[in-house]
Design a protein around this motif. Structure first.
Motif, PDB file in Angstrom:
ATOM      1  N   ILE A 164       0.831  -1.053   0.019  1.00 37.55           N
ATOM      2  CA  ILE A 164      -0.025  -0.154   0.052  1.00 37.55           C
ATOM      3  C   ILE A 164       0.998   1.181   0.087  1.00 37.55           C
ATOM      4  N   ASN A 165       0.620   2.183  -0.932  1.00 31.07           N
ATOM      5  CA  ASN A 165       1.443   3.533  -0.929  1.00 31.07           C
ATOM      6  C   ASN A 165       0.623   4.584  -0.928  1.00 31.07           C
ATOM      7  N   TYR A 166       1.018   5.722  -0.436  1.00 31.76           N
ATOM      8  CA  TYR A 166       0.526   7.109  -0.477  1.00 31.76           C
ATOM      9  C   TYR A 166       1.657   8.165  -0.564  1.00 31.76           C
ATOM     10  N   ASN A 167       1.479   8.839  -1.600  1.00 34.01           N
ATOM     11  CA  ASN A 167       2.267   9.896  -2.059  1.00 34.01           C
ATOM     12  C   ASN A 167       1.623  11.259  -2.284  1.00 34.01           C
ATOM     13  N   GLN A 168       2.159  12.478  -1.851  1.00 33.83           N
ATOM     14  CA  GLN A 168       1.828  13.505  -1.937  1.00 33.83           C
ATOM     15  C   GLN A 168       2.857  14.530  -2.399  1.00 33.83           C
ATOM     16  N   THR A 169       2.792  15.278  -3.535  1.00 32.10           N
ATOM     17  CA  THR A 169       3.761  15.832  -4.305  1.00 32.10           C
ATOM     18  C   THR A 169       3.253  17.559  -4.335  1.00 32.10           C
ATOM     19  N   ASN A 170       4.169  18.265  -3.706  1.00 31.64           N
ATOM     20  CA  ASN A 170       3.922  19.829  -3.772  1.00 31.64           C
ATOM     21  C   ASN A 170       4.513  20.397  -4.893  1.00 31.64           C
ATOM     22  N   SER A 230      -0.474  22.872  -7.743  1.00 37.96           N
ATOM     23  CA  SER A 230      -0.438  23.240  -6.271  1.00 37.96           C
ATOM     24  C   SER A 230      -0.067  21.709  -5.594  1.00 37.96           C
ATOM     25  N   LYS A 231      -0.763  20.685  -6.182  1.00 33.48           N
ATOM     26  CA  LYS A 231      -0.695  19.372  -5.593  1.00 33.48           C
ATOM     27  C   LYS A 231      -0.995  18.401  -6.515  1.00 33.48           C
ATOM     28  N   ALA A 232      -0.135  17.063  -6.273  1.00 35.01           N
ATOM     29  CA  ALA A 232      -0.688  15.955  -6.951  1.00 35.01           C
ATOM     30  C   ALA A 232      -0.612  14.894  -6.047  1.00 35.01           C
ATOM     31  N   ILE A 233      -1.631  14.012  -5.887  1.00 32.52           N
ATOM     32  CA  ILE A 233      -1.739  12.814  -5.019  1.00 32.52           C
ATOM     33  C   ILE A 233      -1.952  11.814  -5.572  1.00 32.52           C
TER      34      ILE A 233
END
Length: 832
Positions: free
Chosen positions: A632-638, A662-665
């Motif tokens: 399971i992975n979670y990634n948040q890019t600003n 602004s953001k990519a999830i």
């Protein structure tokens, strides 16, 4: 036509993932408590060869009194092994590894009356002369291997490796997707750091794509995928690292191999290669050369709708129907030459030169019909685009390795210089045919000369040490200096004279220096192991727009922590948790504001004001019996860097430029299985469900583009007897989103058959890539005033016949040493 909707709201997938995450966390920290009263002891030891060198990845089995295997593990890169949570009882260990005699330890016992932390000492394994004489280079690893921190695809064992390019091999790799422009994503995330032999390329995505297209797959040994690299590796690549490792022979004496291949798609393909190697106890000399020609033809349909209101709604006032046929012949030359020299048991050094040279031609013809809303013709144009590109990529490396007397202590140093030169000669001619506004027709011509030079200087030092039996320490320093020079010159034909185009031309110089240091500490506790790392990188960039005399300087310091937790439960279960922070810096191609024309109504333009994007990555995974992995992975890019489509309605012109959203999830769940379904059928299967969300603003309007996507990859090998083997691979991607655009589903099936000949020293392979010609890219963009569809049909179906033959001494060397210039990542295990 169905419009793309931008919606908000809580995802059902997110809720399901949350429940699953909590379940795994409960399993990690709660289940072992039921058995904690029985967990008593820990066993450790070290494995070395008769000449005192550590033996990494030896198989260690823990046996009971009757000789039954209870647990298994592998020695690490310095030969150490550990068993934890051993209940009271009598045991012994069995040690096996290829080319050495099997070793059994003396019996030992774990009891509350004795010290329950037992160090068995050092085990010396001696070479098995019979095995060494019988084992040849034909001994194969599995096609796909899953280790503690990476997925390894042993490309040289694949039938489908012949006749492909490195870029096409990546497309067949688990969880990897390559789009129509050569951009690479991993598990639905863009921004992958592609390395070759453990070294970053420092090329723009377009240049890297060209290099990978020009790299013959037969020269590649394996591909490694690191979804969550530790602080030891560059922080670049918010989606992780893909490391392409080139072949290097480890056999003693003189040996070599030749390869020939030929085939056909819409055009001819052929190539050849030669590799030579000489190795003795002190010196290893090696070199190789590969040539390939690839003829390709692709088709592109591009429909754009224009609205005078500035909003894509209702009936368009004008519609552009564009069709392009492109011939893309590609000639490539790859060579590699180097030597390693072992001064003594503690010191060695090496020198390596890699070269990639080639010529690529883009020869296209585009028909563009502009139709009004009452189906009358506004204009008809025919554009010919002839762009001949040349490149030279030369890399020089000097490396040194010192192994101290203290076990586990090692110092390595590397110095690199890379010279990259790309040249483009563009000729663009557009004929406007008869129309009411231009009854006699017009001709417009443009030519461009685009020299691009990038030089890279790198120096790095790495230090590894072992403290006691449970603590491993890593640290290092690295500095890189990059300078690029792009001088784009456009000329326009005016009354028979070529006139310099001041508005289209551009001279851009870019400098970048990155100074980094890192510390990694790996500690084994009772029942689990923990690795923490911290990397610091100082970046200084300067973009000089000489044409407009503007200068943009940036400097910043960033910290990149990483944490990895590994917890085995019993013999069959292993849980891992990982966190890392990563960065993706804009390359000079993204920053350079010059325009590159596909045709007069379509161009690409960089953005000098791009900021780096930062990503926080979390992953939880569970491995069962070493064969089945769920993650399971979670990634948040600003400040996510994304290519955005724009449009100038008055000129009927479309352009693409990179911008910071602004953001990519990205979050999802993946499952990997490596199975032996029958004794003649082995397969690896990868399934991934993920959700991408892009949030930002375009022309002062906020938007959110989100979609839940699915992908599936499989690689299957079949033994047919009498020297025959077969292979079948396939991938399928559902619809996905990128920025403000949406992509439709795509899939492809490839197959091949192989026959071993000449006492298994030679082979004949027949490969068919994309059997059903289904690998195409269909894109839709519907936002504000933009309403367009793209359909690109690649030249992907190809049949290739290849022949390879190995000559000389093919016996494996009894001792293999990896120089610092080789795959640096494999020297020390990274975090989960």
């Amino acid at each position: 036509m169905e419009k793309q909707k931008y919606s908000t709201g809580k995802s059902l997938v997110a809720g399901s993932l949350l429940h699953f995450t909590l379940l795994i966390l409960f399993s990690i920290f709660e289940i072992p408590l039921a058995f904690s009263q029985q967990n008593k002891g820990k066993v450790s030891g070290k494995v070395i060869s008769s000449d005192g060198q550590p033996l990494p990845f030896a198989s260690i089995a823990l046996l009971d009194q009757e000789g039954k295997t209870l647990k298994g593990t592998l020695s690490d890169t310095v030969g150490m092994f550990h068993f934890v949570t051993i209940i009271e009882g009598n045991y012994k260990v069995k040690i096996t590894t290829m080319g050495f005699n099997t070793h059994h330890s003396k019996p030992f016992d774990i009891s509350s009356r004795n010290n329950n932390n037992i160090h068995l000492g050092v085990f010396t394994l001696f070479e098995d002369a019979k095995v060494l004489n019988s084992v040849t280079i034909n001994a194969k690893k599995k096609l796909i291997e899953q280790t503690i921190d990476r997925t390894v695809i042993n490309v040289e064992n694949s039938i489908l490796s012949e006749g492909n390019t490195a870029l096409e091999l990546l497309e067949k790799t688990l969880g990897v997707k390559v789009d129509e422009d050569g951009k690479i994503s991993l598990k639905g995330r863009s921004g992958v750091n592609v390395m070759i032999n453990g070294k970053p390329t420092y090329l723009s995505p377009k240049e890297l794509s060209t290099i990978l297209k020009g790299t013959n797959s037969s020269s590649i040994s394996k591909i490694e995928i690191l979804n969550n690299p530790s602080a030891k590796y560059d922080a670049a690549g918010n989606a992780g690292i893909i490391n392409i490792i080139m072949k290097k022979n480890t056999a003693t004496g003189f040996n070599g191999a030749i390869a020939l291949n030929s085939g056909y798609s819409r055009n001819a393909h052929y190539g050849s290669g030669l590799n030579l190697n000489y190795r003795n106890d002190k010196v290893n000399l090696y070199g190789g050369y590969n040539y390939a020609y690839r003829g390709e033809t692709e088709y592109l349909d591009f429909v754009r709708r224009f609205y005078d209101t500035g909003i894509a709604n209702g009936q368009p006032q004008r519609t552009s129907f564009q069709h392009t046929n492109t011939n893309e012949p590609l000639n490539t030359h790859n060579f590699r030459i180097g030597f390693d020299y072992e001064l003594d048991k503690a010191n060695s050094f090496g020198i390596l030169i890699n070269g990639n040279l080639g010529k690529y031609t883009h020869d296209s013809k585009t028909d563009n019909n502009l139709i009004s809303n009452n189906n009358s013709t506004i204009s008809k144009t025919i554009t010919s685009n002839y762009d001949q590109q040349h490149w030279e990529n030369l890399t020089y490396n000097a490396n040194y390795l010192h192994q101290f007397k203290k076990e586990g202590r090692e110092l390595s140093a590397d110095v690199d210089f890379a010279s990259n030169s790309f040249t483009s000669n563009l000729n663009l001619n557009t004929i406007t045919l008869l129309s009411p506004d231009a009854p006699s027709g017009t001709i417009a011509s443009r030519k461009g000369y685009v020299p691009a030079v990038t030089d890279v200087y790198i120096g790095k030092v790495d230090y590894t040490d072992q403290f006691g039996k449970t603590v491993k320490f890593e640290s290092g320093l690295k500095s890189s200096f990059i300078q690029s020079d792009n001088n784009l010159k456009y000329h326009i034909l005016d009354n028979g004279n070529w006139v310099y185009d001041v508005n289209g031309s551009n001279h851009f110089k870019y400098k970048e220096q990155i100074h980094a240091g890192y510390i990694n500490i790996n500690k084994e506790f009772k029942g689990f192991s923990l690795q923490v790392g911290l990397r610091g990188e100082y970046t200084q960039t300067q973009g000089h727009q000489i044409t407009s005399d503007s200068l943009l300087n940036r400097n910043y310091f960033q910290l990149f922590p990483s944490v990895f937790l590994n917890k085995p439960i019993g013999e069959n279960h292993q849980f891992q948790a990982a966190y890392s922070r990563r960065i993706e810096r804009p390359d000079y191609g993204d920053l350079n504001p010059f325009r590159v024309f596909r045709d007069p109504l379509l161009y690409y333009q960089g953005n000098p004001f791009l900021k780096p994007q930062l990503t926080n990555t979390f992953q939880l995974s569970h491995t069962f019996k070493g064969k089945y992995t769920t993650a399971i992975n979670y990634n948040q890019t600003n400040d996510a860097i994304t290519w955005i489509t724009g449009q100038i309605d008055a000129l009927n012109t479309t352009f693409e430029t990179p911008k910071n959203l602004s953001k990519a999830i990205n979050y999802g769940i993946s499952f990997t299985a490596s199975t032996e379904l029958l004794n003649w059928w082995t397969g690896t299967y990868f399934a991934n469900a993920f959700r991408n969300e892009y949030r930002g603003s375009q022309e002062n309007e906020d938007f959110k583009n989100a979609n839940t996507s699915f992908s599936f990859n499989t690689q299957n090998s079949f033994k047919a007897g009498k020297g025959y083997s077969m292979e079948l691979s396939a991938f399928w991607y559902s619809g996905s989103v990128y920025g403000i655009s949406t992509y439709k589903a795509s899939y492809a099936v490839s197959t091949g058959i192989q026959k071993q000949i000449f006492n298994d020293k030679g082979s004949i392979k027949l490969m068919v890539n994309d059997v059903f010609q289904t690998n195409r890219y269909q894109e839709q963009t519907f936002f504000q005033n933009i309403d367009m569809n793209t359909d690109k049909r690649l030249d992907s179906r190809r049949a290739m016949l290849s022949f390879s033959y190995r000559f000389g001494n093919q016996n494996l060397s009894k001792k293999e040493r990896k120089s610092a210039s080789e795959d640096i990542q494999s020297r020390v295990k990274g975090g989960g």
